[in-house]
Design a protein around this motif. Sequence first.
Motif, PDB file in Angstrom:
ATOM      1  N   LEU A   1       0.827  -1.208   0.000  1.00 55.28           N
ATOM      2  CA  LEU A   1       0.000   0.000   0.000  1.00 55.28           C
ATOM      3  C   LEU A   1       0.861   1.257   0.000  1.00 55.28           C
ATOM      4  N   LEU A   2       1.941   1.254   0.789  1.00 56.09           N
ATOM      5  CA  LEU A   2       2.859   2.393   0.801  1.00 56.09           C
ATOM      6  C   LEU A   2       3.514   2.588  -0.562  1.00 56.09           C
ATOM      7  N   ARG A   3       3.946   1.495  -1.162  1.00 56.50           N
ATOM      8  CA  ARG A   3       4.589   1.558  -2.476  1.00 56.50           C
ATOM      9  C   ARG A   3       3.627   2.130  -3.518  1.00 56.50           C
ATOM     10  N   ARG A   4       2.374   1.650  -3.484  1.00 57.70           N
ATOM     11  CA  ARG A   4       1.363   2.133  -4.434  1.00 57.70           C
ATOM     12  C   ARG A   4       1.071   3.613  -4.205  1.00 57.70           C
ATOM     13  N   ALA A   5       0.949   4.029  -2.945  1.00 59.39           N
ATOM     14  CA  ALA A   5       0.707   5.446  -2.649  1.00 59.39           C
ATOM     15  C   ALA A   5       1.861   6.305  -3.149  1.00 59.39           C
ATOM     16  N   ALA A   6       3.100   5.835  -2.975  1.00 60.19           N
ATOM     17  CA  ALA A   6       4.272   6.578  -3.467  1.00 60.19           C
ATOM     18  C   ALA A   6       4.216   6.718  -4.987  1.00 60.19           C
ATOM     19  N   GLU A   7       3.780   5.671  -5.674  1.00 64.62           N
ATOM     20  CA  GLU A   7       3.640   5.739  -7.136  1.00 64.62           C
ATOM     21  C   GLU A   7       2.577   6.760  -7.542  1.00 64.62           C
ATOM     22  N   GLU A   8       1.458   6.792  -6.805  1.00 67.89           N
ATOM     23  CA  GLU A   8       0.390   7.748  -7.110  1.00 67.89           C
ATOM     24  C   GLU A   8       0.849   9.187  -6.861  1.00 67.89           C
ATOM     25  N   VAL A   9       1.573   9.402  -5.770  1.00 63.49           N
ATOM     26  CA  VAL A   9       2.099  10.742  -5.461  1.00 63.49           C
ATOM     27  C   VAL A   9       3.055  11.178  -6.573  1.00 63.49           C
TER      28      VAL A   9
ATOM     29  N   ALA B   1       6.956   8.724  13.793  1.00 64.32           N
ATOM     30  CA  ALA B   1       6.368   9.530  12.725  1.00 64.32           C
ATOM     31  C   ALA B   1       6.988   9.276  11.361  1.00 64.32           C
ATOM     32  N   SER B   2       8.000   8.431  11.291  1.00 74.19           N
ATOM     33  CA  SER B   2       8.688   8.215  10.023  1.00 74.19           C
ATOM     34  C   SER B   2       7.944   7.279   9.075  1.00 74.19           C
ATOM     35  N   LEU B   3       6.939   6.571   9.545  1.00 73.70           N
ATOM     36  CA  LEU B   3       6.166   5.676   8.695  1.00 73.70           C
ATOM     37  C   LEU B   3       5.359   6.487   7.690  1.00 73.70           C
ATOM     38  N   GLY B   4       5.434   6.116   6.417  1.00 68.35           N
ATOM     39  CA  GLY B   4       4.597   6.770   5.418  1.00 68.35           C
ATOM     40  C   GLY B   4       5.320   7.073   4.133  1.00 68.35           C
ATOM     41  N   VAL B   5       4.675   7.922   3.316  1.00 68.04           N
ATOM     42  CA  VAL B   5       5.203   8.351   2.020  1.00 68.04           C
ATOM     43  C   VAL B   5       5.708   9.776   2.171  1.00 68.04           C
ATOM     44  N   PHE B   6       6.864  10.044   1.566  1.00 65.12           N
ATOM     45  CA  PHE B   6       7.509  11.349   1.707  1.00 65.12           C
ATOM     46  C   PHE B   6       7.969  11.875   0.355  1.00 65.12           C
ATOM     47  N   VAL B   7       8.026  13.198   0.254  1.00 62.88           N
ATOM     48  CA  VAL B   7       8.569  13.862  -0.930  1.00 62.88           C
ATOM     49  C   VAL B   7       9.617  14.853  -0.457  1.00 62.88           C
ATOM     50  N   THR B   8      10.742  14.849  -1.120  1.00 62.35           N
ATOM     51  CA  THR B   8      11.808  15.796  -0.819  1.00 62.35           C
ATOM     52  C   THR B   8      12.238  16.472  -2.118  1.00 62.35           C
ATOM     53  N   TRP B   9      12.933  17.573  -2.018  1.00 63.66           N
ATOM     54  CA  TRP B   9      13.437  18.277  -3.200  1.00 63.66           C
ATOM     55  C   TRP B   9      14.949  18.232  -3.181  1.00 63.66           C
ATOM     56  N   ASN B  10      15.554  17.909  -4.291  1.00 62.39           N
ATOM     57  CA  ASN B  10      17.007  17.870  -4.403  1.00 62.39           C
ATOM     58  C   ASN B  10      17.420  18.803  -5.536  1.00 62.39           C
ATOM     59  N   CYS B  11      18.249  19.782  -5.220  1.00 56.69           N
ATOM     60  CA  CYS B  11      18.737  20.725  -6.231  1.00 56.69           C
ATOM     61  C   CYS B  11      19.698  20.027  -7.190  1.00 56.69           C
ATOM     62  N   SER B  12      20.112  20.725  -8.205  1.00 55.07           N
ATOM     63  CA  SER B  12      20.980  20.145  -9.234  1.00 55.07           C
ATOM     64  C   SER B  12      22.341  19.730  -8.684  1.00 55.07           C
ATOM     65  N   GLN B  13      22.955  18.790  -9.345  1.00 54.17           N
ATOM     66  CA  GLN B  13      24.295  18.346  -8.963  1.00 54.17           C
ATOM     67  C   GLN B  13      25.300  19.488  -9.094  1.00 54.17           C
ATOM     68  N   GLU B  14      25.103  20.371 -10.063  1.00 44.83           N
ATOM     69  CA  GLU B  14      25.975  21.530 -10.235  1.00 44.83           C
ATOM     70  C   GLU B  14      25.928  22.434  -9.005  1.00 44.83           C
ATOM     71  N   LEU B  15      24.725  22.626  -8.477  1.00 46.11           N
ATOM     72  CA  LEU B  15      24.580  23.459  -7.293  1.00 46.11           C
ATOM     73  C   LEU B  15      25.248  22.795  -6.092  1.00 46.11           C
ATOM     74  N   HIS B  16      25.058  21.484  -5.930  1.00 43.27           N
ATOM     75  CA  HIS B  16      25.714  20.774  -4.821  1.00 43.27           C
ATOM     76  C   HIS B  16      27.233  20.906  -4.915  1.00 43.27           C
TER      77      HIS B  16
END
Length: 132
Positions: free
Chosen positions: A13-21, A60-75
Amino acid sequence: MNMRRVGPADEALLRRAAEEVASDLRFAGLPVTQLGDSSAGPDLEYSGAGVFYDPFKDGASLGVFVTWNCSQELHTAAISGGDAAGRSIAIGGTAMDAMREAIKQILTVAGWGVDSESVGVHESSVKVFKPS
């Protein structure tokens, strides 16, 4: 702490929710990388939204998460030192804050619940859930 993983049905269910997100974010035009299960370790070789799920039911870590990662050039520029590093850190931090807010708004309109406070160990992420 003994980390207890959810059962196979709940993980599916978590995997499917992550795919939908991920699908909703792609539909909005964002570049998205499916990162899968958080226990595999961080993948920092992408730019854009990263969608993953945490299958451990302790806290609280259980669930689906979204994070933002800037470009490799910026890193690369941020760790290089000098004037470019300061500028890169400022741009990266601002971009991360702005994109986190945009992701929250997009997912809310798409019908998801979002939480950026109760995210457990995933501090720079947005937690996503189906509202009750």
